[in-house]
Design a protein around this motif. Structure first.
Motif, PDB file in Angstrom:
ATOM      1  N   TRP A 116      -6.936  -3.890   1.449  1.00 54.48           N
ATOM      2  CA  TRP A 116      -7.040  -4.105   2.891  1.00 54.48           C
ATOM      3  C   TRP A 116      -7.686  -5.447   3.186  1.00 54.48           C
ATOM      4  CZ3 TRP A 116      -8.641   1.094   5.687  1.00 54.48           C
ATOM      5  CH2 TRP A 116      -7.710   2.080   5.352  1.00 54.48           C
TER       6      TRP A 116
ATOM      7  N   ARG B 198      -3.447  -3.170   6.054  1.00 55.89           N
ATOM      8  CA  ARG B 198      -2.991  -2.856   4.691  1.00 55.89           C
ATOM      9  C   ARG B 198      -1.651  -3.563   4.501  1.00 55.89           C
ATOM     10  NH1 ARG B 198       0.389   1.476   3.301  1.00 55.89           N
ATOM     11  NH2 ARG B 198      -0.105   2.430   5.297  1.00 55.89           N
TER      12      ARG B 198
ATOM     13  N   THR C  83      -2.249   4.788   0.327  1.00 52.31           N
ATOM     14  CA  THR C  83      -2.930   4.470   1.589  1.00 52.31           C
ATOM     15  C   THR C  83      -4.437   4.687   1.486  1.00 52.31           C
ATOM     16  OG1 THR C  83      -2.508   6.707   2.348  1.00 52.31           O
ATOM     17  CG2 THR C  83      -0.955   5.026   3.048  1.00 52.31           C
ATOM     18  N   ARG C  84      -4.879   5.461   0.484  1.00 54.68           N
ATOM     19  CA  ARG C  84      -6.326   5.700   0.329  1.00 54.68           C
ATOM     20  C   ARG C  84      -7.011   4.530  -0.369  1.00 54.68           C
ATOM     21  NH1 ARG C  84      -7.313   7.579   3.997  1.00 54.68           N
ATOM     22  NH2 ARG C  84      -5.506   8.659   4.702  1.00 54.68           N
ATOM     23  N   ASP C  85      -6.223   3.744  -1.084  1.00 50.16           N
ATOM     24  CA  ASP C  85      -6.790   2.626  -1.832  1.00 50.16           C
ATOM     25  C   ASP C  85      -7.029   1.468  -0.861  1.00 50.16           C
ATOM     26  OD1 ASP C  85      -7.477   0.611  -3.489  1.00 50.16           O
ATOM     27  OD2 ASP C  85      -5.504   0.425  -4.441  1.00 50.16           O
ATOM     28  N   THR C  86      -8.312   1.232  -0.560  1.00 48.47           N
ATOM     29  CA  THR C  86      -8.611   0.243   0.477  1.00 48.47           C
ATOM     30  C   THR C  86      -8.917  -1.140  -0.095  1.00 48.47           C
ATOM     31  OG1 THR C  86     -10.945   0.862   0.451  1.00 48.47           O
ATOM     32  CG2 THR C  86      -9.531   2.019   2.020  1.00 48.47           C
TER      33      THR C  86
ATOM     34  N   ARG D 264      -8.553  -4.158  10.432  1.00 54.05           N
ATOM     35  CA  ARG D 264      -8.316  -4.173   8.976  1.00 54.05           C
ATOM     36  C   ARG D 264      -6.870  -3.770   8.766  1.00 54.05           C
ATOM     37  NH1 ARG D 264     -12.109  -1.535   4.932  1.00 54.05           N
ATOM     38  NH2 ARG D 264     -11.525  -3.352   3.698  1.00 54.05           N
TER      39      ARG D 264
ATOM     40  N   GLU E 239      -4.865  -0.470   9.974  1.00 51.47           N
ATOM     41  CA  GLU E 239      -5.523   0.791   9.606  1.00 51.47           C
ATOM     42  C   GLU E 239      -6.756   1.062  10.452  1.00 51.47           C
ATOM     43  OE1 GLU E 239      -4.613   3.060   7.467  1.00 51.47           O
ATOM     44  OE2 GLU E 239      -2.962   2.100   6.403  1.00 51.47           O
ATOM     45  N   GLU E 240      -7.439   0.010  10.849  1.00 48.97           N
ATOM     46  CA  GLU E 240      -8.694   0.178  11.598  1.00 48.97           C
ATOM     47  C   GLU E 240      -8.812  -0.898  12.665  1.00 48.97           C
ATOM     48  OE1 GLU E 240     -11.474   1.397   7.818  1.00 48.97           O
ATOM     49  OE2 GLU E 240     -12.313  -0.011   9.284  1.00 48.97           O
TER      50      GLU E 240
END
Ligand SMILES: Nc1nc2c(ncn2[C@@H]2O[C@H](COP(=O)(O)OP(=O)(O)OP(=O)(O)O)[C@@H](O)[C@H]2O)c(=O)[nH]1
Ligand SMILES: [Mg+2]
Ligand SMILES: [Zn+2]
Length: 326
Positions: free
Chosen positions: A10, A60, A4-7, A58, A76-77
């Motif tokens: 996205w 994912r 989930t940290r790998d954007t 954004r 996510e955003e």
């Protein structure tokens, strides 16, 4: 494996339909069925509209096997809204809340029919405030002109066009009259159609984008009212570029995000006469030596515009009292 940290995976997209906890997001030509990331729900809980149609987000994407039904992703955003159309809605637990109908739009198309149902002037004036207070360009679409051409020549429509500079287009989804002009207005823009049930919003879209095949409903013979056929606000991409949103019929529209003393700014047609008000802070209601009231008395300003202003002012003051708790 993409965590989930790998954007890098996205993607930017636009919410085309929002539901409870899920939404559909269009990115290019892929439409993802999305759920919202938990922390997003928490942050905006109070407004009850975490995402609405038109929101820029954004997402994912999830691995294909995660959802057999089609492309799936997690929102996510949510980007800050450029503008939104907001109205006052009843809260289930009593009182009121802001209800965001749509975000990030270029124009609001206020749809009225000349008959079945007849025009509602007060709804037009309220929606004009909802749009102009958010810097959204208003358009008035007067539909069903095949039914009562004489209503379409009411001077009120000329007033909106000539004095307020609003684009007014007359259409018939039935005969096709004015449909090219409407298509031209919608091209390359993000627009929302709003109006009472039965005025022909979905019918207009079916003519503009024949592939959509939206459900439409007969207007009840007895009451002349629509049947609330459309139940969701949904954005559709236009073949010629842009997006258009169909929406459920409005029963009314109570302006929300305008302070009573700022309402004047949404009535630019009263501004010239207001120079003659004794007080700069004049609300054009009970104050002595009011230039607006004098102009109405002289027949220089239509009384219906002043009344529309006073009507909305009263609502905004009620709302302010409610929010402040007295
Ligand atoms: N005569 C005539 N009838 C129309 C026109 N446009 C729509 N109608 C009819 O009006 C009725 C209501 O149309 P809809 O498109 O369902 O109206 P809507 O605004 O989408 O209504 P909701 O979804 O309930 O908000 C249908 O029976 C349409 O066939 C028009 O230009 N002329
Ligand atoms: Mg409809
Ligand atoms: Zn005044």
């Amino acid at each position: 494996m993409a965590g989930t940290r790998d954007t890098t995976e996205w993607r930017d997209g636009r919410v085309i339909r929002a539901g409870a906890g899920t939404c559909r997001v269009a990115t290019g030509d892929v439409v993802y069925l999305c759920r919202l990331r938990g922390r997003l729900k928490k942050g905006r809980q109070q407004t009850q509209t975490v995402v609405v149609a038109g929101d820029e987000v954004r997402v994912r994407p999830l691995p294909p096997e995660a959802e057999a039904a089609g492309p799936a992703a997690v929102v996510e955003e949510v980007r800050p809204r450029r503008n939104s159309i907001v109205r006052r809605a009843a809260r289930r637990t009593g009182g009121h809340r802001a209800q965001v109908l749509m975000a990030n739009l270029d124009q609001l198309v206020i749809v009225q029919s000349v008959a079945e149902p007849p025009p509602q002037g007060s709804l037009v004036d309220r929606l004009l405030v909802g749009a102009t207070s958010q810097d959204v360009a208003p358009v008035i679409c007067l539909n069903k002109i095949d039914l009562a051409p004489d209503v379409a020549s009411d001077p009120r429509w000329d007033y909106y066009a000539d004095t307020l500079g609003v684009t007014v287009v007359q259409t018939s989804a039935e005969t096709g009259a004015g449909m090219d002009a409407l298509a031209e207005i919608l091209r390359d823009q993000v627009s929302l159609l709003l109006g009472a049930s039965g005025v022909g919003k979905s019918s207009l879209l079916n003519v503009i984008e024949p592939g959509l095949g939206l459900r439409t409903g007969e207007v009840t013979g007895k009451t002349g009212l629509g049947r609330h056929t459309t139940t969701h606000t949904e954005l559709f991409p236009l073949t010629g570029g842009g997006f258009i949103a169909d929406s459920p019929g409005l029963r009314g529209f109570d302006v929300w995000e305008v302070a009573p003393e700022s309402l004047r700014e949404c009535f630019p047609d009263l501004a010239d006469a207001a120079w003659d008000c004794r007080f700069r802070s004049c609300l054009h209601r009970d104050e002595p030596d009011c230039g607006v009231k004098a102009a109405v008395a002289r027949g220089e300003l239509p009384a219906w515009r002043h009344e529309a202003y006073l009507d909305i002012l009263r609502d905004l003051e009620d709302r302010q009292r409610e929010v402040q708790g007295y």
